[in-house]
Design a protein around this motif. Structure first.
Motif, PDB file in Angstrom:
ATOM      1  N   ALA A  86      -8.526 -11.250  14.061  1.00 14.21           N
ATOM      2  CA  ALA A  86      -8.087 -10.065  13.318  1.00 14.21           C
ATOM      3  C   ALA A  86      -6.620 -10.226  12.888  1.00 14.21           C
ATOM      4  N   GLU A  87      -5.816 -10.808  13.771  1.00 13.75           N
ATOM      5  CA  GLU A  87      -4.405 -11.069  13.449  1.00 13.75           C
ATOM      6  C   GLU A  87      -4.306 -12.069  12.301  1.00 13.75           C
ATOM      7  N   LEU A  88      -5.120 -13.116  12.349  1.00 15.00           N
ATOM      8  CA  LEU A  88      -5.134 -14.098  11.261  1.00 15.00           C
ATOM      9  C   LEU A  88      -5.569 -13.463   9.942  1.00 15.00           C
ATOM     10  N   PHE A  89      -6.565 -12.582  10.016  1.00 12.59           N
ATOM     11  CA  PHE A  89      -7.021 -11.886   8.803  1.00 12.59           C
ATOM     12  C   PHE A  89      -5.897 -11.015   8.243  1.00 12.59           C
ATOM     13  N   ALA A  90      -5.224 -10.267   9.113  1.00 10.54           N
ATOM     14  CA  ALA A  90      -4.133  -9.395   8.667  1.00 10.54           C
ATOM     15  C   ALA A  90      -2.990 -10.214   8.077  1.00 10.54           C
ATOM     16  N   LEU A  91      -2.664 -11.342   8.703  1.00  6.81           N
ATOM     17  CA  LEU A  91      -1.602 -12.203   8.180  1.00  6.81           C
ATOM     18  C   LEU A  91      -2.015 -12.838   6.846  1.00  6.81           C
ATOM     19  N   ALA A  92      -3.278 -13.246   6.726  1.00  5.61           N
ATOM     20  CA  ALA A  92      -3.760 -13.811   5.465  1.00  5.61           C
ATOM     21  C   ALA A  92      -3.681 -12.764   4.352  1.00  5.61           C
ATOM     22  N   LEU A  93      -4.029 -11.536   4.693  1.00  7.31           N
ATOM     23  CA  LEU A  93      -3.916 -10.442   3.728  1.00  7.31           C
ATOM     24  C   LEU A  93      -2.448 -10.231   3.351  1.00  7.31           C
ATOM     25  N   GLY A  94      -1.576 -10.294   4.330  1.00  7.45           N
ATOM     26  CA  GLY A  94      -0.133 -10.174   4.075  1.00  7.45           C
ATOM     27  C   GLY A  94       0.378 -11.283   3.183  1.00  7.45           C
ATOM     28  N   ILE A  95      -0.125 -12.502   3.383  1.00 10.81           N
ATOM     29  CA  ILE A  95       0.267 -13.628   2.534  1.00 10.81           C
ATOM     30  C   ILE A  95      -0.166 -13.368   1.094  1.00 10.81           C
ATOM     31  N   ALA A  96      -1.391 -12.903   0.926  1.00  8.12           N
ATOM     32  CA  ALA A  96      -1.896 -12.632  -0.421  1.00  8.12           C
ATOM     33  C   ALA A  96      -1.075 -11.532  -1.107  1.00  8.12           C
ATOM     34  N   VAL A  97      -0.806 -10.461  -0.388  1.00  8.11           N
ATOM     35  CA  VAL A  97      -0.054  -9.340  -0.969  1.00  8.11           C
ATOM     36  C   VAL A  97       1.376  -9.759  -1.289  1.00  8.11           C
ATOM     37  N   MET A  98       2.042 -10.432  -0.355  1.00 10.36           N
ATOM     38  CA  MET A  98       3.424 -10.830  -0.603  1.00 10.36           C
ATOM     39  C   MET A  98       3.515 -11.921  -1.663  1.00 10.36           C
ATOM     40  N   GLY A  99       2.508 -12.798  -1.731  1.00  8.41           N
ATOM     41  CA  GLY A  99       2.482 -13.794  -2.804  1.00  8.41           C
ATOM     42  C   GLY A  99       2.385 -13.115  -4.162  1.00  8.41           C
ATOM     43  N   TYR A 100       1.531 -12.117  -4.244  1.00 11.23           N
ATOM     44  CA  TYR A 100       1.347 -11.359  -5.484  1.00 11.23           C
ATOM     45  C   TYR A 100       2.639 -10.634  -5.867  1.00 11.23           C
ATOM     46  N   ILE A 101       3.236  -9.944  -4.909  1.00 12.60           N
ATOM     47  CA  ILE A 101       4.474  -9.200  -5.173  1.00 12.60           C
ATOM     48  C   ILE A 101       5.594 -10.149  -5.577  1.00 12.60           C
ATOM     49  N   THR A 102       5.731 -11.253  -4.860  1.00 10.91           N
ATOM     50  CA  THR A 102       6.793 -12.216  -5.169  1.00 10.91           C
ATOM     51  C   THR A 102       6.606 -12.795  -6.560  1.00 10.91           C
ATOM     52  N   TRP A 103       5.379 -13.171  -6.891  1.00 12.60           N
ATOM     53  CA  TRP A 103       5.094 -13.741  -8.210  1.00 12.60           C
ATOM     54  C   TRP A 103       5.464 -12.763  -9.326  1.00 12.60           C
ATOM     55  N   TRP A 104       4.988 -11.532  -9.218  1.00 13.32           N
ATOM     56  CA  TRP A 104       5.202 -10.580 -10.313  1.00 13.32           C
ATOM     57  C   TRP A 104       6.633 -10.079 -10.390  1.00 13.32           C
ATOM     58  N   THR A 105       7.327  -9.965  -9.280  1.00 12.74           N
ATOM     59  CA  THR A 105       8.741  -9.591  -9.363  1.00 12.74           C
ATOM     60  C   THR A 105       9.556 -10.730  -9.952  1.00 12.74           C
ATOM     61  N   ALA A 106       9.168 -11.980  -9.660  1.00 10.36           N
ATOM     62  CA  ALA A 106       9.841 -13.130 -10.283  1.00 10.36           C
ATOM     63  C   ALA A 106       9.594 -13.144 -11.793  1.00 10.36           C
TER      64      ALA A 106
END
Length: 177
Positions: A86-106
């Motif tokens: 569950a922790e790995l799933f939550a972290l993977a979700l966090g990676i996806a969300v932060m990757g998306y946010i970082t990409w679009w803010t860049a």
């Protein structure tokens, strides 16, 4: 590698603290100048930009210290094996969300630079400069989440869980409130 990452997180926390101090300095200068009936042009905009810097640059260090808002009530009830997944799933979700946010803010920073966007306030600040802290801070948080994902994948307890447990053992529940 561990020391380099920890230094990066400490640097980001230091920059967030410098931004926070910058807000204080702008406000004090503004107060002092009012005594002489002098305006500090752009102070409101500058304070807002520094506020964004404080927020985004502090994300990675706050995450690693276990001080970001996190709902662990569900995870704490799971058995160890299921908790890890569950922790790995939550972290993977966090990676996806932060990757998306970082990409679009860049992309927003690049677009602002390309069209030479400036602030609409009293001082025409080039907006790509204050906007730059969003992908930088988001990218630092992305690195921190990837760091934790790899750590959990290798079978280690997440650092933010250890940090929260150490605070609780000292009787410090300030982050839990």
């Amino acid at each position: 590698m561990r020391r380099a990452l920890d230094a990066l997180y400490a640097l980001s926390a230091g920059l967030a603290a410098a931004s926070l101090f910058g807000i204080f300095a702008v406000m004090m200068i503004q107060i002092a100048l009012r005594q002489f009936e002098v305006q500090f042009s752009g102070s409101d905009d500058l304070s807002a930009y520094l506020c964004v810097g404080t927020t985004f640059l502090g994300l990675a260090a706050t995450f690693k210290r276990g001080e970001l808002i996190r709902v662990g009530m569900f995870l704490e009830k799971l058995p160890t094996g299921a908790r890890r997944w569950a922790e790995l799933f939550a972290l993977a979700l966090g990676i996806a969300v932060m990757g998306y946010i970082t990409w679009w803010t860049a992309q927003d920073v690049l677009f602002s630079h390309e069209i030479e966007e400036v602030a609409q306030g009293t001082v025409p600040f080039p907006l790509w400069i204050p906007k730059l802290v969003m992908p930088v801070g988001g990218g630092l948080l992305l690195i921190a989440v990837i760091d934790e994902f790899i750590s959990v994948l290798m079978g280690h307890e997440p650092e933010y869980v250890r940090a929260a447990a150490e605070r609780a053992a000292r009787g410090d529940f300030s982050a839990e409130v």
